[in-house]
Design a protein around this motif. Structure first.
Motif, mmCIF file in Angstrom:
data_model
loop_
_atom_site.group_PDB
_atom_site.id
_atom_site.type_symbol
_atom_site.label_atom_id
_atom_site.label_comp_id
_atom_site.label_asym_id
_atom_site.label_seq_id
_atom_site.Cartn_x
_atom_site.Cartn_y
_atom_site.Cartn_z
ATOM 1 N N MET A 245 -86.851 4.920 -57.370
ATOM 2 C CA MET A 245 -85.474 4.833 -57.878
ATOM 3 C C MET A 245 -84.495 4.427 -56.783
ATOM 4 N N VAL A 246 -84.695 4.977 -55.577
ATOM 5 C CA VAL A 246 -83.802 4.649 -54.459
ATOM 6 C C VAL A 246 -83.918 3.171 -54.097
ATOM 7 N N VAL A 247 -85.146 2.653 -54.048
ATOM 8 C CA VAL A 247 -85.358 1.235 -53.732
ATOM 9 C C VAL A 247 -84.659 0.348 -54.760
ATOM 10 N N TYR A 248 -84.839 0.667 -56.037
ATOM 11 C CA TYR A 248 -84.190 -0.132 -57.085
ATOM 12 C C TYR A 248 -82.669 -0.035 -56.995
ATOM 13 N N ALA A 249 -82.149 1.160 -56.704
ATOM 14 C CA ALA A 249 -80.697 1.337 -56.624
ATOM 15 C C ALA A 249 -80.112 0.532 -55.463
ATOM 16 N N LEU A 250 -80.736 0.613 -54.288
ATOM 17 C CA LEU A 250 -80.234 -0.115 -53.121
ATOM 18 C C LEU A 250 -80.317 -1.627 -53.333
ATOM 19 N N CYS A 251 -81.441 -2.077 -53.899
ATOM 20 C CA CYS A 251 -81.596 -3.512 -54.145
ATOM 21 C C CYS A 251 -80.640 -4.003 -55.221
ATOM 22 N N SER A 252 -80.330 -3.170 -56.195
ATOM 23 C CA SER A 252 -79.366 -3.557 -57.231
ATOM 24 C C SER A 252 -77.985 -3.771 -56.620
ATOM 25 N N ILE A 253 -77.604 -2.899 -55.673
ATOM 26 C CA ILE A 253 -76.322 -3.061 -54.985
ATOM 27 C C ILE A 253 -76.322 -4.352 -54.173
ATOM 28 N N ALA A 254 -77.433 -4.595 -53.460
ATOM 29 C CA ALA A 254 -77.537 -5.819 -52.651
ATOM 30 C C ALA A 254 -77.503 -7.061 -53.532
ATOM 31 N N PHE A 255 -78.232 -7.039 -54.651
ATOM 32 C CA PHE A 255 -78.240 -8.181 -55.575
ATOM 33 C C PHE A 255 -76.848 -8.442 -56.144
ATOM 34 N N ALA A 256 -76.135 -7.375 -56.510
ATOM 35 C CA ALA A 256 -74.799 -7.533 -57.088
ATOM 36 C C ALA A 256 -73.851 -8.180 -56.075
ATOM 37 N N THR A 257 -73.933 -7.738 -54.817
ATOM 38 C CA THR A 257 -73.077 -8.315 -53.773
ATOM 39 C C THR A 257 -73.412 -9.784 -53.534
ATOM 40 N N LEU A 258 -74.697 -10.077 -53.417
ATOM 41 C CA LEU A 258 -75.127 -11.448 -53.163
ATOM 42 C C LEU A 258 -74.874 -12.356 -54.368
ATOM 43 N N THR A 259 -74.947 -11.802 -55.568
ATOM 44 C CA THR A 259 -74.682 -12.589 -56.770
ATOM 45 C C THR A 259 -73.254 -13.126 -56.755
ATOM 46 N N TRP A 260 -72.307 -12.287 -56.336
ATOM 47 C CA TRP A 260 -70.915 -12.729 -56.268
ATOM 48 C C TRP A 260 -70.760 -13.871 -55.262
ATOM 49 N N GLU A 261 -71.399 -13.728 -54.101
ATOM 50 C CA GLU A 261 -71.309 -14.768 -53.073
ATOM 51 C C GLU A 261 -71.956 -16.076 -53.555
#
Length: 379
Positions: A149-165
């Motif tokens: 769950m922690v891996v998915y949560a951290l990667c979801s935050i990273a994906f969301a940030t990179l998606t905007w960029e």
């Protein structure tokens, strides 16, 4: 001269944000596969020890009529692993084609994987079913589930940030491809959304069908063989046909696709009601799979409803010139790349004698040059 192998050769742009997006996807794939691989090993070990000392062969319900084997739990872990490869495919293809719609879809898919991991943890430790009780005292398994769950949560935050960029970076790609024609640009947006939805439809429907066939239905049940032999292959063929109808703008085929998709929610609503109404608690075939199947049914149902709406929008855009515009762009882009490659080979042969004496400015490795050059060459 031998061509140097780079990430750009695999379709990955030289942009830092694009490569970080792929790096996050690769790290997540590696982490989840390692975790779930060990989870499978722990499941086999725990189940083996449990069946030898306490539980008998399999985990039986109070009536003694139902038996849940270790494979029932391993199926869920395998789905995690398959989902990671599917996510990597989505990310790689989205970045390679500068497809902002699919980049957003990949981020949302990762969040759905997080939700699935939460459901699994809930089933094991918060509201454990009878068969999941065998894992209650295993602290290692609990840590592995939390880590997932922690891996998915951290990667979801990273994906969301990179998606905007990446959305900011690739935002003008549609203009470069179709020019300033607003009608074509809107049609192309719906075209890209439908392509992405069909990919998600394939994954979620097949995952649901595999769980239903392997965890709920029995070998003696005719529905099992209909599901495996007809429904799953037929669904794949149907969705591939949908891709083809969209690409070539085949109106009759697209109407059939829309009608079939429009009727399919009735099946999923029926299965949802059947899973929760009138079930004999002493002989419940959905004892361990109800939460998982409900999740996949709800997601698949939502995807199908959205797919029907977007399909209608795409059907209405048939004949406005989108197909010809995409074909023209792809043909011109292929021709431009072929010309650049031919010119590069000619330069390499001509400069081979003095290659080591002076540096070269390789425009092909410069994204800004390539994009601007393509834009003016194609429009």
């Amino acid at each position: 001269m031998k061509k140097r192998l780079t990430l750009k050769n695999f379709g990955i742009p030289t942009s830092l944000w694009a490569r970080l997006f792929i790096l996050v996807a690769l790290l997540e794939v590696f982490a989840i596969i390692c975790i779930q691989g060990y989870v499978i090993k722990r499941t086999v070990d725990i189940y083996k020890n449990g069946t030898e000392s306490l539980w008998g062969f399999g985990v039986q319900s109070t009536s003694g009529t139902m038996t849940i084997t270790q494979e029932s739990f391993i199926v869920y872990d395998v789905i995690f692993i398959v989902a990671q490869f599917f996510l990597l495919m989505l990310c790689w293809e989205a970045v390679a084609h500068k497809n902002t719609i699919q980049i957003i879809a990949a981020t949302l898919f990762n969040i759905m994987c997080l939700i699935y991991s939460l459901i699994q943890y809930t089933t094991f430790y918060i509201h454990p079913s009878l068969s999941a009780g065998i894992f209650q005292k295993d602290n290692d398994m609990r840590i592995l589930q939390i880590t997932t769950m922690v891996v998915y949560a951290l990667c979801s935050i990273a994906f969301a940030t990179l998606t905007w960029e990446l959305y900011q970076l690739f935002g003008w790609q549609t203009y470069k491809k179709l020019g300033a024609n607003l009608a074509l640009r809107r049609a192309y947006k719906w075209h890209q959304i439908l392509l992405t939805l069909l990919k998600l439809d394939i994954f979620f429907f097949i995952s649901y069908s595999v769980q239903l066939a392997t965890l709920v239905l029995r070998v003696s049940d005719p529905e099992t063989w209909v599901q495996i032999g007809v429904v799953i292959p037929g669904s794949i063929v149907f969705l591939v046909l949908s891709f083809w109808a969209l690409k070539v703008e085949k109106r009759i085929v697209m109407i059939v696709v829309i009608v079939c998709l429009g009727l399919s929610p009735a099946y999923f609503i029926y299965k949802l009601v059947r899973m929760n109404v009138g079930i004999n608690k002493d002989n419940d075939p959905y004892l361990d799979s109800r939460k998982y199947l409900t999740f996949f049914i709800v997601v698949t149902l939502a995807l199908i409803l959205v797919t029907v709406y977007v399909s209608i929008r795409c059907y209405r855009n048939f004949g406005i010139g989108l197909k010809e515009a995409i074909s023209y762009y792809d043909a011109r882009k292929a021709q431009l790349k072929a010309n650049d490659a031919l010119l590069g080979n000619s330069r390499s042969r001509g400069d081979s004698g003095v290659e080591s004496s002076r540096p070269h400015n390789h425009h092909s490795d410069n994204d800004e040059y390539t994009q601007v050059h393509e834009r003016f060459a194609l429009e």
